[in-house]
Design a protein around this motif. Structure first.
Motif, short mmCIF file in Angstrom:
data_model
loop_
_atom_site.label_atom_id
_atom_site.label_comp_id
_atom_site.label_asym_id
_atom_site.label_seq_id
_atom_site.Cartn_x
_atom_site.Cartn_y
_atom_site.Cartn_z
N ALA A 1 -1.85 -17.08 -0.66
CA ALA A 1 -0.63 -16.83 0.12
C ALA A 1 -0.94 -16.16 1.46
CB ALA A 1 0.32 -15.95 -0.69
N ILE A 2 -2.21 -15.83 1.71
CA ILE A 2 -2.57 -15.05 2.89
C ILE A 2 -2.92 -15.94 4.07
CG2 ILE A 2 -4.32 -13.47 3.81
CD1 ILE A 2 -4.57 -12.23 1.09
N GLY A 3 -2.46 -15.52 5.24
CA GLY A 3 -2.94 -16.10 6.48
C GLY A 3 -2.28 -17.40 6.88
N PHE B 1 3.06 -5.16 2.70
CA PHE B 1 1.83 -5.10 3.50
C PHE B 1 1.81 -6.41 4.30
CE2 PHE B 1 -3.08 -4.81 3.24
CZ PHE B 1 -3.11 -4.09 4.42
N VAL B 2 1.93 -6.27 5.62
CA VAL B 2 2.26 -7.42 6.45
C VAL B 2 1.12 -7.73 7.42
CG1 VAL B 2 4.08 -8.40 7.90
CG2 VAL B 2 4.62 -6.47 6.39
N GLY B 3 0.80 -9.00 7.58
CA GLY B 3 -0.19 -9.40 8.56
C GLY B 3 0.50 -9.90 9.82
N ARG B 4 0.42 -11.23 10.02
CA ARG B 4 0.89 -11.82 11.29
C ARG B 4 2.29 -11.40 11.73
NH1 ARG B 4 0.74 -17.13 8.84
NH2 ARG B 4 0.64 -15.73 7.05
N GLU C 1 -2.17 -9.09 -3.26
CA GLU C 1 -2.21 -10.11 -2.21
C GLU C 1 -2.84 -11.38 -2.77
OE1 GLU C 1 -2.00 -8.39 1.94
OE2 GLU C 1 -4.08 -8.18 1.37
N GLU D 1 -10.28 -11.11 2.52
CA GLU D 1 -11.30 -11.64 3.44
C GLU D 1 -12.65 -10.96 3.21
OE1 GLU D 1 -8.88 -11.21 6.96
OE2 GLU D 1 -7.50 -12.64 6.05
N GLY E 1 0.86 -10.96 1.89
CA GLY E 1 0.53 -12.39 1.93
C GLY E 1 1.71 -13.15 2.48
N SER E 2 1.64 -13.48 3.80
CA SER E 2 2.70 -14.23 4.48
C SER E 2 4.09 -13.59 4.35
CB SER E 2 2.75 -15.68 3.99
OG SER E 2 1.56 -16.34 4.35
N VAL E 3 4.13 -12.27 4.35
CA VAL E 3 5.44 -11.61 4.41
C VAL E 3 6.04 -11.91 5.78
CG1 VAL E 3 6.65 -9.39 4.43
CG2 VAL E 3 4.74 -9.74 2.85
N HIS F 1 -10.06 -6.12 0.61
CA HIS F 1 -9.17 -7.15 1.19
C HIS F 1 -9.73 -8.53 0.87
CE1 HIS F 1 -7.31 -9.81 4.13
NE2 HIS F 1 -6.27 -9.01 4.01
P1 PGA Z 1 -0.57 -12.41 6.49
O1 PGA Z 1 -1.75 -11.42 6.13
O2 PGA Z 1 0.72 -11.64 6.37
O3 PGA Z 1 -0.83 -12.85 7.88
O4 PGA Z 1 -0.60 -13.54 5.50
C1 PGA Z 1 -1.67 -10.61 5.00
C2 PGA Z 1 -2.97 -9.87 4.75
O5 PGA Z 1 -4.04 -10.43 4.90
O6 PGA Z 1 -2.91 -8.68 4.38
#
Ligand code: PGA
Length: 261
Positions: free
Chosen positions: A175-177, A236-239, A171, A101, A216-218, A99
């Motif tokens: 675009a992430i987070g 693949f979804v985060g927040r 990802e 991070e 990434g920010s889906v 990932h």
């Molecule tokens: P995000 O995270 O949807 O909050 O941007 C995505 C991820 O880190 O997999």
């Protein structure tokens, strides 16, 4: 035959306690229980300490359980690490490796990712390998070479007959987070196609069947346009997934859209 199944999942990162995770998982199973799992797979990747309870509270037919990382050895002098034996013991089926991070905050290398992928396969897990370029790589037009390098090094020890247990998430780091910039769906589509081509070159026909996801920010505003891209098999979804009701709505919206397109 290319993969037909659709996947949606979330990595809850370091955001939920045991109680919060079990509530989330139980509610998600209830809200999505009616969806036919022959063409759809839901996965959740919560924190290590929550896995045992998460496993008890899920319906394994409805929800695949994953870990956010794993050591490349089963036992030994690896303070702070978690072994494949420990993950197996708590009912994990999936291990996420690489990932952004882990790569950029904890400085994990492709060599580490390669060892982890090999170890996870040896212990019977499905691997979710995350790849993606940084903003600097993108600006320097190095995205394709970065993706090719990550796929080549991280999957170097995977045998063609093991591709059935490999998933890949594209990802882009930028675009992430919370600070992430939205991706243009066409850009994501182009990179997903590049990943598919690279996997086919590497693994032959098996590479065609590796599920490839975008992350990434889906969110509810961009999910449909992303889901329309030709070489995508899941999101693949985060927040946007960390509230079970919101995630279930997103899943149902995307599945309904896919039926009409
Ligand atoms: P995000 O995270 O949807 O909050 O941007 C995505 C991820 O880190 O997999």
């Amino acid at each position: 035959m290319p993969v037909k199944k659709w996947y949606m999942g979330t990595n809850t990162k370091m955001t939920k306690t045991i109680g919060e995770t079990t509530d989330f998982i139980r509610r998600l199973c209830v809200l999505t229980g009616h969806i036919d799992r022959s063409g759809f797979e839901l996965f959740v990747i919560p924190s290590y300490t929550t896995l045992e309870q998460a496993n008890r509270h899920r319906d394994p037919a409805l929800l695949t359980l994953g870990a956010q990382n794993m050591c490349w050895e089963p036992r030994g002098q690896f303070t702070g690490e978690i072994s494949p034996l420990m993950l197996r013991e708590v009912g994990c089926e999936l291990v996420m490796i690489g990932h952004s991070e882990r790569r950029h905050v904890f400085l994990e290398t492709d060599e580490m990712a390669c060892r982890k992928v090999r170890c996870a396969l040896d212990y019977g897990f499905t691997v979710l390998l995350c790849v993606g370029e940084t903003e600097e790589h993108k600006q320097a037009q190095q995205t394709d070479s970065v993706l090719a390098r990550q796929l080549s090094l991280d999957l170097a020890r995977v045998k063609p007959e093991e591709t059935g247990r490999i998933w890949v998430a594209y990802e882009p780091v930028w675009a992430i987070g919370v600070q992430g910039k939205p991706v243009a769906p066409e850009y994501a589509g182009e990179k997903l196609s590049f990943i598919r081509k690279t996997l086919k070159e590497r693994f032959g026909p098996g590479g065609e069947d590796i599920p490839v996801f975008y992350g990434g920010s889906v969110n509810p505003d961009n999910a449909l346009a992303l889901a329309e891209q030709p070489d995508i098999n899941g999101l693949f979804v985060g927040r946007s997934a960390w509230d079970a009701d919101a995630f279930s709505s997103l899943i149902q919206k995307v599945l309904a859209h896919r039926e009409t397109t």
